[in-house]
Design a protein around this motif. Sequence first.
Motif, PDB file in Angstrom:
ATOM      1  N   ASN A  58      -1.356  -8.263   3.443  1.00 43.39           N
ATOM      2  CA  ASN A  58      -1.280  -8.023   2.017  1.00 43.39           C
ATOM      3  C   ASN A  58      -2.590  -8.422   1.308  1.00 43.39           C
ATOM      4  O   ASN A  58      -2.649  -9.437   0.647  1.00 43.39           O
ATOM      5  CB  ASN A  58      -0.084  -8.795   1.473  1.00 43.39           C
ATOM      6  CG  ASN A  58       0.267  -8.330   0.098  1.00 43.39           C
ATOM      7  OD1 ASN A  58      -0.109  -7.228  -0.300  1.00 43.39           O
ATOM      8  ND2 ASN A  58       0.937  -9.174  -0.644  1.00 43.39           N
TER       9      ASN A  58
ATOM     10  N   ARG B 105      -4.338   0.512   0.713  1.00 46.30           N
ATOM     11  CA  ARG B 105      -4.681  -0.871   0.321  1.00 46.30           C
ATOM     12  C   ARG B 105      -5.252  -0.914  -1.098  1.00 46.30           C
ATOM     13  O   ARG B 105      -5.510  -1.994  -1.623  1.00 46.30           O
ATOM     14  CB  ARG B 105      -5.736  -1.476   1.266  1.00 46.30           C
ATOM     15  CG  ARG B 105      -5.315  -1.610   2.689  1.00 46.30           C
ATOM     16  CD  ARG B 105      -4.181  -2.574   2.866  1.00 46.30           C
ATOM     17  NE  ARG B 105      -3.073  -1.904   3.512  1.00 46.30           N
ATOM     18  CZ  ARG B 105      -1.811  -2.292   3.454  1.00 46.30           C
ATOM     19  NH1 ARG B 105      -1.483  -3.360   2.797  1.00 46.30           N
ATOM     20  NH2 ARG B 105      -0.859  -1.605   4.045  1.00 46.30           N
TER      21      ARG B 105
ATOM     22  N   ASP C 267      11.794  -9.508 -10.819  1.00 44.07           N
ATOM     23  CA  ASP C 267      12.902  -8.556 -10.748  1.00 44.07           C
ATOM     24  C   ASP C 267      12.584  -7.535  -9.656  1.00 44.07           C
ATOM     25  O   ASP C 267      11.419  -7.258  -9.389  1.00 44.07           O
ATOM     26  CB  ASP C 267      13.031  -7.858 -12.110  1.00 44.07           C
ATOM     27  CG  ASP C 267      14.372  -7.143 -12.216  1.00 44.07           C
ATOM     28  OD1 ASP C 267      15.260  -7.411 -11.374  1.00 44.07           O
ATOM     29  OD2 ASP C 267      14.513  -6.309 -13.128  1.00 44.07           O
TER      30      ASP C 267
ATOM     31  N   GLN D 134      14.297  -0.606  -4.992  1.00 40.80           N
ATOM     32  CA  GLN D 134      14.753  -1.703  -4.113  1.00 40.80           C
ATOM     33  C   GLN D 134      16.229  -1.986  -4.381  1.00 40.80           C
ATOM     34  O   GLN D 134      17.017  -2.180  -3.448  1.00 40.80           O
ATOM     35  CB  GLN D 134      13.915  -2.962  -4.358  1.00 40.80           C
ATOM     36  CG  GLN D 134      12.465  -2.816  -3.904  1.00 40.80           C
ATOM     37  CD  GLN D 134      11.569  -3.975  -4.339  1.00 40.80           C
ATOM     38  OE1 GLN D 134      11.744  -4.532  -5.423  1.00 40.80           O
ATOM     39  NE2 GLN D 134      10.594  -4.315  -3.509  1.00 40.80           N
TER      40      GLN D 134
ATOM     41  N   TYR E 125      12.242  -3.834  -7.975  1.00 41.45           N
ATOM     42  CA  TYR E 125      12.002  -2.478  -8.437  1.00 41.45           C
ATOM     43  C   TYR E 125      13.323  -1.714  -8.353  1.00 41.45           C
ATOM     44  O   TYR E 125      14.195  -2.048  -7.529  1.00 41.45           O
ATOM     45  CB  TYR E 125      10.972  -1.768  -7.529  1.00 41.45           C
ATOM     46  CG  TYR E 125       9.580  -2.390  -7.511  1.00 41.45           C
ATOM     47  CD1 TYR E 125       8.941  -2.759  -8.695  1.00 41.45           C
ATOM     48  CD2 TYR E 125       8.898  -2.572  -6.307  1.00 41.45           C
ATOM     49  CE1 TYR E 125       7.652  -3.307  -8.658  1.00 41.45           C
ATOM     50  CE2 TYR E 125       7.616  -3.109  -6.277  1.00 41.45           C
ATOM     51  CZ  TYR E 125       6.999  -3.476  -7.450  1.00 41.45           C
ATOM     52  OH  TYR E 125       5.740  -4.012  -7.425  1.00 41.45           O
TER      53      TYR E 125
ATOM     54  N   SER F 239       2.471  -0.413  -0.009  1.00 35.96           N
ATOM     55  CA  SER F 239       2.578  -1.275  -1.197  1.00 35.96           C
ATOM     56  C   SER F 239       3.780  -0.947  -2.073  1.00 35.96           C
ATOM     57  O   SER F 239       3.846  -1.388  -3.214  1.00 35.96           O
ATOM     58  CB  SER F 239       1.334  -1.199  -2.097  1.00 35.96           C
ATOM     59  OG  SER F 239       0.216  -1.518  -1.353  1.00 35.96           O
ATOM     60  N   GLY F 240       4.724  -0.187  -1.545  1.00 35.93           N
ATOM     61  CA  GLY F 240       5.907   0.154  -2.340  1.00 35.93           C
ATOM     62  C   GLY F 240       6.902  -0.991  -2.449  1.00 35.93           C
ATOM     63  O   GLY F 240       7.853  -0.919  -3.223  1.00 35.93           O
ATOM     64  N   GLY F 241       6.704  -2.045  -1.652  1.00 41.92           N
ATOM     65  CA  GLY F 241       7.631  -3.183  -1.703  1.00 41.92           C
ATOM     66  C   GLY F 241       8.735  -3.093  -0.662  1.00 41.92           C
ATOM     67  O   GLY F 241       9.830  -3.647  -0.839  1.00 41.92           O
ATOM     68  N   LYS F 242       8.439  -2.462   0.466  1.00 42.29           N
ATOM     69  CA  LYS F 242       9.457  -2.302   1.518  1.00 42.29           C
ATOM     70  C   LYS F 242       9.876  -3.644   2.100  1.00 42.29           C
ATOM     71  O   LYS F 242      11.037  -3.881   2.410  1.00 42.29           O
ATOM     72  CB  LYS F 242       8.904  -1.423   2.659  1.00 42.29           C
ATOM     73  CG  LYS F 242       8.638  -0.006   2.252  1.00 42.29           C
ATOM     74  CD  LYS F 242       8.170   0.835   3.418  1.00 42.29           C
ATOM     75  CE  LYS F 242       6.730   0.593   3.814  1.00 42.29           C
ATOM     76  NZ  LYS F 242       5.730   0.855   2.777  1.00 42.29           N
ATOM     77  N   THR F 243       8.871  -4.528   2.271  1.00 41.67           N
ATOM     78  CA  THR F 243       9.131  -5.782   2.980  1.00 41.67           C
ATOM     79  C   THR F 243      10.203  -6.624   2.298  1.00 41.67           C
ATOM     80  O   THR F 243      11.036  -7.230   2.970  1.00 41.67           O
ATOM     81  CB  THR F 243       7.819  -6.591   3.061  1.00 41.67           C
ATOM     82  OG1 THR F 243       6.792  -5.692   3.459  1.00 41.67           O
ATOM     83  CG2 THR F 243       7.916  -7.722   4.024  1.00 41.67           C
TER      84      THR F 243
HETATM   85  N1  LIG Z   1       9.968  -6.077  -7.168  1.00 35.88           N
HETATM   86  C1  LIG Z   1       8.712  -6.430  -7.087  1.00 35.88           C
HETATM   87  N2  LIG Z   1       8.029  -6.825  -8.181  1.00 35.88           N
HETATM   88  C2  LIG Z   1       6.715  -7.199  -8.126  1.00 35.88           C
HETATM   89  N3  LIG Z   1       6.002  -7.231  -6.978  1.00 35.88           N
HETATM   90  C3  LIG Z   1       6.642  -6.862  -5.851  1.00 35.88           C
HETATM   91  C4  LIG Z   1       8.010  -6.449  -5.841  1.00 35.88           C
HETATM   92  N4  LIG Z   1       8.347  -6.152  -4.561  1.00 35.88           N
HETATM   93  C5  LIG Z   1       7.253  -6.357  -3.812  1.00 35.88           C
HETATM   94  N5  LIG Z   1       6.234  -6.780  -4.574  1.00 35.88           N
HETATM   95  C6  LIG Z   1       4.862  -7.138  -4.146  1.00 35.88           C
HETATM   96  O1  LIG Z   1       4.175  -5.933  -3.867  1.00 35.88           O
HETATM   97  C7  LIG Z   1       3.222  -6.141  -2.815  1.00 35.88           C
HETATM   98  C8  LIG Z   1       3.407  -5.094  -1.735  1.00 35.88           C
HETATM   99  O2  LIG Z   1       4.688  -5.223  -1.184  1.00 35.88           O
HETATM  100  P1  LIG Z   1       5.000  -4.999   0.359  1.00 35.88           P
HETATM  101  O3  LIG Z   1       3.993  -5.689   1.200  1.00 35.88           O
HETATM  102  O4  LIG Z   1       6.436  -5.295   0.536  1.00 35.88           O
HETATM  103  O5  LIG Z   1       4.788  -3.454   0.450  1.00 35.88           O
HETATM  104  P2  LIG Z   1       5.082  -2.535   1.673  1.00 35.88           P
HETATM  105  O6  LIG Z   1       5.823  -1.360   1.130  1.00 35.88           O
HETATM  106  O7  LIG Z   1       5.722  -3.308   2.786  1.00 35.88           O
HETATM  107  O8  LIG Z   1       3.622  -2.091   2.024  1.00 35.88           O
HETATM  108  P3  LIG Z   1       2.920  -1.782   3.443  1.00 35.88           P
HETATM  109  O9  LIG Z   1       3.437  -0.443   3.897  1.00 35.88           O
HETATM  110  O10 LIG Z   1       1.529  -1.735   2.986  1.00 35.88           O
HETATM  111  O11 LIG Z   1       3.222  -2.911   4.367  1.00 35.88           O
HETATM  112  C9  LIG Z   1       3.464  -7.561  -2.316  1.00 35.88           C
HETATM  113  O12 LIG Z   1       2.494  -8.382  -2.901  1.00 35.88           O
HETATM  114  C10 LIG Z   1       4.839  -7.910  -2.841  1.00 35.88           C
HETATM  115  O13 LIG Z   1       4.975  -9.292  -3.065  1.00 35.88           O
END
Ligand SMILES: Nc1ncnc2c1ncn2[C@@H]1O[C@H](COP(=O)(O)OP(=O)(O)OP(=O)(O)O)[C@@H](O)[C@H]1O
Length: 475
Positions: free
Chosen positions: A386, A415, A43, A48, A45, A70-74
């Motif tokens: 990651n 990290r 699901d 998101q 966040y 690691s907030g899940g931006k990607t």
């Molecule tokens: N909704 C979600 N539920 C569970 N895990 C998630 C979710 N969205 C992202 N993730 C996981 O969280 C981890 C970090 O996500 P992501 O790489 O997108 O972070 P980021 O915000 O882009 O971080 P960075 O700034 O470090 O690049 C990844 O392993 C990703 O698969």
Amino acid sequence: MTEEISVAMKTIESISDEGDRGPFFGLPSKVKDLILRLKGIQDLYEWQKTCLSLESVQQRRNLIYSLPTSGGKTLVAEILILKELLCRRKDALLILPYVSLVQEKVRGLCSFGIELDFLVEEYAGSKGKFPPVKRRNKNSLYITTIEKGHSLVNSLIENNRLDNIGLVVVDELHMLGDGSRGAILEMTLSKILYMSKSTHIIGMSATLGNVGDLQTFLRAENYTNDFRPVELKEFVKIKDSIYEVDPREEECFRFSRLLNFKYSSGLQKMDPDHIVALATEVIPQQSCLIFCATKKNCENLAGMICKYLNKYFLTHKEAEKATLLGELRNSGNGSLCPVLQKTVPFGLAYHHSGLTSDERKLVEEAYSSGVLCLLTCTSTLAAGINLPARRVILRSPYIAADFLKRSQYKQMVGRAGRAGIDAMGESILILQDKDTAMAKNLVSAPMEKCYSNLLHDGGRGLLSLILSLIGLKVS
Ligand SMILES: Nc1ncnc2c1ncn2[C@@H]1O[C@H](COP(=O)(O)OP(=O)(O)OP(=O)(O)O)[C@@H](O)[C@H]1O
């Protein structure tokens, strides 16, 4: 599937004032299944969901969003890219700061391309065609470095094809402030802004001090959230004491505990900063990353730690480590780096740009799956790959001879903490007395601001932009 896409396309067409009502943010529900199957994400966040439902996103207005590492931006960016490719039937461009990140992203998105019938094209190192090959039936996702992204945009302008790019996503948007590379990124975005009114631009970053200025440049709206899936606790170590970082306190550092270690005089001499003690508090059951100032430091440190690990480390995941050594040897046609040969049996390795891409992939996979429990690495590992860790240790507050910048520090400590695995992550910055005052500033100062670099290096960027615009007959 085709029916679902056409439902989604109709949804996209009708979203102007009613909001997005597609099965999965305007995308076929197969995408949701794939995200679960290929990424293990069940699901989204809450942030998101909110971000994907923003009016600015629905209306395709440019957007900058910033969240902690690691907030899940990607994932948000990837969903928007899929929408562009599948629903709007346009190409998309994803710009990343390093070759290794491009390669990792290409690997990660290829399966989506196969399942959803679009092409993933790599533009990094020696890869990438200019102009890109025209595709009749499929849309393309170009994943590029900053430099190749610029060349790609130039070639599309030259061939009157820039409008085919429906969406540009820039990861680590703060790279705009990074000297000559920042200037190239700025040129690319300026050209897109000027030449293609229909191209939607999205920038993301964890570290933006002056988002307002960037909003003005990109004519973008902003979404910010401080969500982090795993709590991060920051510490520093001075002599044998650990202090928790608390920028709200006047002193910044609050005493937390004494480090518990018994060192022989030989070890004290070899490891005056007690890195073996800090690492063995977590490994081998949990993972540890140690950031070092130089590549050589990474190799030396991994070798030094191994010397002082007990035999138990050799037996932990012994068979898997033997397989890894075999694979590393095969990747080098029979030859194996002597440092890795010594460290891998203990579950340790170094990670820096001196590894070949095959070695890097093997080391990263082994670390992700827990076969390796500790990596000594340079700062490049901090930028988005990651590979999180339960504990992140910063060997010193320097990259080569330069004191860390706030944004670099944040990327590295970010990290710490693996979502879904660790209840929390912790970082420990090792300090010498002489660096303590600067380190207080490092942990408490606001994010650095990011400014134009077209005038960097005697105005080379600006000159190059003008010449390039003349060359491209853009007036
Ligand atoms: N909704 C979600 N539920 C569970 N895990 C998630 C979710 N969205 C992202 N993730 C996981 O969280 C981890 C970090 O996500 P992501 O790489 O997108 O972070 P980021 O915000 O882009 O971080 P960075 O700034 O470090 O690049 C990844 O392993 C990703 O698969």
